[in-house]
Design an enzyme around this catalytic site. Structure first.
Site, short mmCIF file in Angstrom:
data_model
loop_
_atom_site.label_atom_id
_atom_site.label_comp_id
_atom_site.label_asym_id
_atom_site.label_seq_id
_atom_site.Cartn_x
_atom_site.Cartn_y
_atom_site.Cartn_z
N LYS A 137 -8.65 -8.81 3.22
CA LYS A 137 -7.37 -8.10 3.24
C LYS A 137 -6.44 -8.77 2.22
O LYS A 137 -5.82 -9.79 2.53
CB LYS A 137 -6.77 -8.15 4.64
CG LYS A 137 -7.63 -7.46 5.68
CD LYS A 137 -7.00 -7.53 7.05
CE LYS A 137 -7.89 -6.90 8.11
NZ LYS A 137 -8.19 -5.49 7.93
N GLY A 187 0.81 -1.22 0.00
CA GLY A 187 0.00 0.00 0.00
C GLY A 187 0.84 1.26 0.00
O GLY A 187 0.60 2.18 -0.79
N CYS A 196 -9.22 -13.06 -4.73
CA CYS A 196 -8.47 -14.16 -4.11
C CYS A 196 -8.28 -15.26 -5.16
O CYS A 196 -9.24 -15.93 -5.53
CB CYS A 196 -9.26 -14.68 -2.91
SG CYS A 196 -8.32 -15.87 -1.96
N GLN A 228 4.27 -11.72 -0.84
CA GLN A 228 3.83 -12.85 -0.04
C GLN A 228 2.86 -13.81 -0.75
O GLN A 228 2.80 -14.99 -0.38
CB GLN A 228 3.22 -12.35 1.27
CG GLN A 228 4.26 -11.64 2.12
CD GLN A 228 3.71 -11.14 3.45
OE1 GLN A 228 2.86 -11.77 4.05
NE2 GLN A 228 4.21 -10.01 3.90
N ASP A 240 -4.12 -3.80 4.92
CA ASP A 240 -4.48 -4.73 5.99
C ASP A 240 -4.67 -4.07 7.36
O ASP A 240 -5.31 -4.65 8.23
CB ASP A 240 -3.38 -5.80 6.13
CG ASP A 240 -3.24 -6.65 4.88
OD1 ASP A 240 -4.09 -6.49 3.98
OD2 ASP A 240 -2.31 -7.46 4.82
N CYS A 291 -5.13 -12.28 3.14
CA CYS A 291 -5.60 -13.25 2.15
C CYS A 291 -6.35 -14.41 2.81
O CYS A 291 -5.77 -15.44 3.16
CB CYS A 291 -4.48 -13.80 1.28
SG CYS A 291 -5.17 -14.77 -0.08
#
Lengths: 180, 397
Positions: free
Chosen positions: B306, B15, B341, B46, B298, B164
């Protein structure tokens, strides 16, 4: 605004400060107004000057600017917001492409990924090529006569059996479909 | 040291860097006026860790030097923020005192609370206790899957928001696929213990995933929360969230998704809501009380999943609204809760879930994304990392 309101407004500190500031800047404002007046006078005099008007007419006549040009310019101006959006998107795409091209780590990553996809295909192609070479070499070396007995022996080979079963199934399916 | 910047961004994660890059692309005069504060030397992509844990990618591909990602024109202060003085437009750092800002963007991410599960911290990375949520230990997940010879493979999802929300089940689907390949699936049982009431929030994808669970013969336990691991005995202790009773499950391997929370310096600040998250307007992402403060990612209380994909849609909104505020305009750019997702369901299959605040699918592709597709797996594995490093972090995507 009545007198009482005006009086109370004038006694407010912020209004008082603004008035003082305005008075202080009066000479500057006066000079600016004079310059504006001069510019307007100049503009009026130029427009009224016959010779200048003739020169502008001649320039327009001799130039490539036609009424269509002006219409096109207006239409283009109407499309400017959309064109700006397209240009922005294009700019982003180009910036992304440039960043990918100049980023060594990303280039390395793309290279690895391409290898991952290409390697199995390449290995398969190599294996097929080796097999064909071996087949050709053996066939050229082999000087035996093929007899009926050899053919019968082939029939026992699992790979031949597999192929024949496919052929048998194909014949059966085709036959059934022809009947219906 | 300089102590005032027009824009201070707390966190140089997805972000923070995205917003900095976008501000600089839009407003060249902000060069030298944006400060990113983050203590980390490395930056991680990640989303790749699911594939790393399943042996389908190398973890080194997910790591880059922080310095190489700071946008040109922004400055990076390698320090920790320890507090906010929002009424005075200041953030307090651990080693560099207070920094003054005109506009503040909080994008400090989420904190993993390994200690909340008794016995987890000491066991992690040993005795078949693994987790994809740590760069240090993600390789051990792959070691564990490779060493699994049958028995019970247990996967968990905690009773807290997580980064996630699909990741806890992704590694389970990949593990199942791997066990089929290695021939141990027939003598193993796969169990999913989740604090959620169902496998997924969005009805369309939930239905698709329920079919995946059925096909893969996975035992599911919903509304349960892992509270303890007895690694020597290979026992996991769960609590029922509706009732409070506890029960034990024996496992032969366990993949743990740890509980998560907002970082302490946010939880304990005036910027936080009752839950500890940065309290922002769900549409404009502007702080509800401090109008020159924005939040994304997040660490915020946005009622959506998130994910990095959510941040991709939040960053332009924050950048636009900060600029509008600078010019005295009312910030009206709006975020619709979009999140995405990519749910990997095997080594070459993926369901690409995309949805908004209303849990309504917002699909980008011209086909049904609830179907497991190889093309979407290639998108996640090969294209999304490039889009991330070279598009999103540069403010162009």
């Amino acid at each position: 605004m009545n007198e009482q309101t005006l009086e109370s407004a004038l006694t407010r500190p912020d209004v008082e400060r603004a008035l003082v500031s305005l008075v202080e800047r009066l000479p500057e404002i006066e000079r600016s107004l004079r310059r504006l007046e001069d510019a307007v006078d100049f503009g009026v005099a130029t427009v009224n000057d016959q010779q200048v008007r003739q020169k502008i007419d001649t320039l327009l006549d001799e130039s490539n600017v036609q009424i269509e040009t002006l219409e096109a310019a207006l239409k283009l101006a109407e499309k400017l917001p959309m064109l700006l959006q397209v240009t922005n998107q294009l700019e982003r795409v180009l910036a992304f492409a440039e960043d990918v091209y100049t980023d060594e780590q990303t280039r390395e990553l793309i290279g690895q990924r391409v290898d991952e996809y290409v390697s199995p295909v390449k290995e398969k192609a190599d294996a097929t090529r080796t097999m064909l070479t071996e087949i050709r070499a053996r066939a050229e070396r082999d000087d035996r006569h093929i007899t009926l007995f050899s053919l019968v022996r082939w029939l026992k080979e699992p790979s031949v059996q597999h192929g024949l079963k496919y052929m048998q199934a194909t014949v059966e399916v085709l036959s059934e479909q022809t009947k219906t | 040291m300089r102590t005032h910047y027009r824009v201070v961004i707390v966190g140089a994660g997805t972000g923070g860097i995205s917003v900095a890059a976008r501000l600089l692309r839009e407003q060249h005069h902000l060069r030298g006026e944006i400060l990113l504060i983050d203590p980390e030397m490395k930056h991680y992509y990640q989303p790749l860790w699911t594939l790393v844990g399943a042996g389908a990618a190398k973890k080194e591909e997910s790591e880059r030097e922080m310095a190489s990602l700071i946008p040109s024109g922004a400055k990076w202060l390698q320090d920790k923020v320890i507090g906010f003085h929002s009424a005075n437009n200041q953030v307090e750092t651990e080693h560099n005192g207070t920094i003054q800002y005109d506009y503040l963007v909080v994008a400090s991410g989420i904190e993993i609370d390994w200690g909340r599960i008794k016995g987890l911290e000491s066991a992690l990375g040993t005795k078949q206790v693994c987790s994809n949520y740590s760069y240090e230990h993600v390789d051990y997940t792959w070691d564990t899957l490779r060493g699994f010879e049958g028995g019970t493979a247990l996967f968990t999802h905690p009773a807290s928001p997580v980064k996630c929300g699909g990741a806890p089940q992704k590694i389970m689907y990949m593990a199942e696929d791997y066990f089929v390949k290695t021939g141990v699936r027939s003598n193993s049982k796969i169990v999913f213990g989740s604090a959620n009431p169902a496998i997924f929030d969005v009805a369309k994808y939930r239905e698709a995933l329920e079919k995946v669970l059925e096909r893969k013969r996975i035992d599911t336990h919903f509304r349960v929360n892992l509270i303890e691991i007895k690694a020597d005995d290979k026992v996991a202790v769960f609590e029922q969230l509706d009732g409070g009773e506890t029960f034990e499950v024996h496992y032969d391997m366990i993949h743990v998704t740890p509980p998560m929370q907002a970082p302490a310096f946010i939880r304990e600040s005036e910027l936080a809501d009752a839950g500890g998250w940065v309290d922002v307007d769900m549409y404009t992402l502007q702080h509800k009380q401090y109008k020159n403060v924005f939040g994304l990612g997040d660490c915020t209380n946005l009622p959506t999943s998130k994910t990095g994909a959510a941040i991709r849609k939040q960053a332009p909104v924050v950048a636009k609204n900060v600029i509008d505020l600078m010019y005295g305009r009312v910030p009206v750019a709006s975020y619709d809760g979009y999140s995405s997702c990519p749910i990997v369901t095997g080594y070459n299959k993926l369901i690409l879930a995309e949805f908004d605040y209303e849990k309504v699918p917002q699909e980008s592709m011209p086909f049904n994304q609830a179907k497991e597709r190889h093309s979407m797996y290639i998108l996640k594995k090969d294209f999304l990392p490039v889009m991330y490093w070279n598009g999103m972090l540069k403010g162009t995507m």
